[in-house]
Write a protein that holds these residues in place. Structure first.
Motif, short mmCIF file in Angstrom:
data_model
loop_
_atom_site.label_atom_id
_atom_site.label_comp_id
_atom_site.label_asym_id
_atom_site.label_seq_id
_atom_site.Cartn_x
_atom_site.Cartn_y
_atom_site.Cartn_z
N MET A 1 -52.21 26.97 -5.38
CA MET A 1 -52.77 26.56 -4.09
C MET A 1 -51.69 25.85 -3.29
O MET A 1 -50.94 25.04 -3.82
N SER A 2 -51.62 26.13 -2.01
CA SER A 2 -50.61 25.49 -1.18
C SER A 2 -51.18 25.15 0.17
O SER A 2 -52.15 25.77 0.62
N PRO A 3 -50.64 24.14 0.84
CA PRO A 3 -51.12 23.76 2.16
C PRO A 3 -51.03 24.93 3.12
O PRO A 3 -50.23 25.84 2.97
N GLY A 4 -51.86 24.87 4.18
CA GLY A 4 -51.96 26.01 5.08
C GLY A 4 -51.20 25.89 6.38
O GLY A 4 -51.37 26.71 7.26
N LEU A 5 -50.36 24.90 6.55
CA LEU A 5 -49.62 24.74 7.79
C LEU A 5 -48.14 24.55 7.51
O LEU A 5 -47.76 23.86 6.57
N GLY A 51 -57.09 32.47 1.96
CA GLY A 51 -56.25 33.37 1.19
C GLY A 51 -54.78 33.20 1.54
O GLY A 51 -54.25 32.09 1.55
N MET A 52 -54.11 34.31 1.86
CA MET A 52 -52.68 34.27 2.15
C MET A 52 -52.39 34.00 3.62
O MET A 52 -51.23 33.94 4.02
N MET A 53 -53.42 33.85 4.45
CA MET A 53 -53.20 33.55 5.86
C MET A 53 -52.62 32.15 5.98
O MET A 53 -53.16 31.19 5.43
N ASP A 54 -51.52 32.03 6.71
CA ASP A 54 -50.77 30.77 6.71
C ASP A 54 -51.09 29.85 7.88
O ASP A 54 -50.45 28.82 8.04
N THR A 209 -60.49 25.03 3.31
CA THR A 209 -60.52 26.47 3.56
C THR A 209 -59.94 27.23 2.38
O THR A 209 -59.33 28.29 2.54
N TRP A 210 -60.13 26.70 1.18
CA TRP A 210 -59.58 27.31 -0.03
C TRP A 210 -60.66 27.92 -0.90
O TRP A 210 -60.47 28.09 -2.11
N GLY A 211 -61.80 28.25 -0.32
CA GLY A 211 -62.87 28.89 -1.06
C GLY A 211 -63.74 27.89 -1.81
O GLY A 211 -63.39 26.73 -1.98
N VAL A 212 -64.90 28.38 -2.30
CA VAL A 212 -65.86 27.50 -2.98
C VAL A 212 -65.42 27.16 -4.41
O VAL A 212 -66.02 26.29 -5.04
N GLY A 213 -64.39 27.83 -4.92
CA GLY A 213 -63.91 27.53 -6.26
C GLY A 213 -63.05 26.28 -6.31
O GLY A 213 -62.73 25.79 -7.40
N TRP A 214 -62.65 25.77 -5.15
CA TRP A 214 -61.83 24.55 -5.09
C TRP A 214 -62.73 23.34 -4.87
O TRP A 214 -63.71 23.39 -4.09
N GLY A 215 -62.42 22.24 -5.54
CA GLY A 215 -63.13 20.98 -5.28
C GLY A 215 -64.61 21.05 -5.60
O GLY A 215 -65.03 21.71 -6.57
#
Length: 243
Positions: A1-5, A51-54, A209-215
């Motif tokens: 997992m990585s930050p999105g900005l 997902g992979m959208m940055d 915005t990392w999906g319901v599997g996170w947190g």
């Protein structure tokens, strides 16, 4: 997992927001209750997975507009077009054309994903009818979580945060706090949808915005009152007419 900005984008957004903080915004809704959660009012759509959208900003701006529509119409929130935000509000390299929600004002509002059809990647929103509009952006004075407590009763808030720590990226549950998390260097964006307390720890309810599997099913409870991870350093919200 990585930050999105990216670093450049965050620096641009932070400078823009800092430039707006000197303006005075009137918030008339007084703080009340020990907890508040917009999810209970049906104005929050299901959690996105970028997902992979940055460019996470496309998602959080869309999330904010989805909540505005639900608050205005007093109906359950529906998804709006993330693609339209990306095509119409980003320059090359995902640099924002306008600060905060101002782009949505400039383009005349936001359409649904069903009506916004675009195969070119460029902005083409003339063929769809916007279902929600805003009048601009409001900005939280830097570090003023007390101000956030008032604003959150009128609308969810967008916050830029430091998501670079492994503890943030692998968060599973509980009230998050990490002294290594920066209050000034930010690289991600989230939607703040409420607040509460647990075992004497005050927290903000943050939608990722990392999906319901996170947190916690896509959400985090992050320590409130300490500007944890810069939650109140660069925060803004949509201005709109309440019904």
């Amino acid at each position: 997992m990585s930050p999105g900005l990216g670093v450049t984008l965050i620096a641009t957004l932070a400078l823009v927001i800092q430039g707006e903080l000197s303006q005075n915004y009137q918030v008339t809704m007084a703080m009340s209750d020990e907890s508040f959660d917009w999810r209970k009012f049906g104005v929050i759509t299901p959690v996105y997975d970028q997902g992979m959208m940055d460019n996470v900003m496309d998602f959080v701006i869309t999330e904010g507009m989805e909540s505005v529509l639900a608050i205005q119409t007093k109906t359950k929130a529906i998804h709006l077009s993330v693609e339209e935000v990306g095509a119409c509000c980003d320059n090359e390299g995902h640099q924002p054309k306008y600060p905060g929600f101002d782009c949505i004002k400039v383009i005349g509002g936001l359409c649904t994903p069903e009506t916004y059809q675009n195969d070119t990647g460029s902005c083409n929103n003339r063929k769809c009818k916007p279902v929600v509009k805003v009048t601009g952006s409001g900005y939280i004075p830097a570090g003023r979580e007390d101000f956030m407590l008032k604003v959150i009763h009128t609308t969810p808030i967008v916050a830029l945060v430091d998501a670079s720590q492994q503890s943030f990226q692998t968060y599973t549950a509980g009230v998050y706090s990490d002294p290594r998390c920066s209050s000034t260097q930010v690289d991600h964006a989230v939607q703040v949808v409420g607040y509460g307390s647990d075992g004497g720890l005050d927290y903000w309810i943050v939608r990722n915005t990392w999906g319901v599997g996170w947190g916690e099913q896509g959400y985090m409870r992050i320590l409130r009152g300490k500007n944890m991870c810069g939650i109140a350093a660069f925060s803004f919200y949509p201005l709109f007419k309440h019904a």
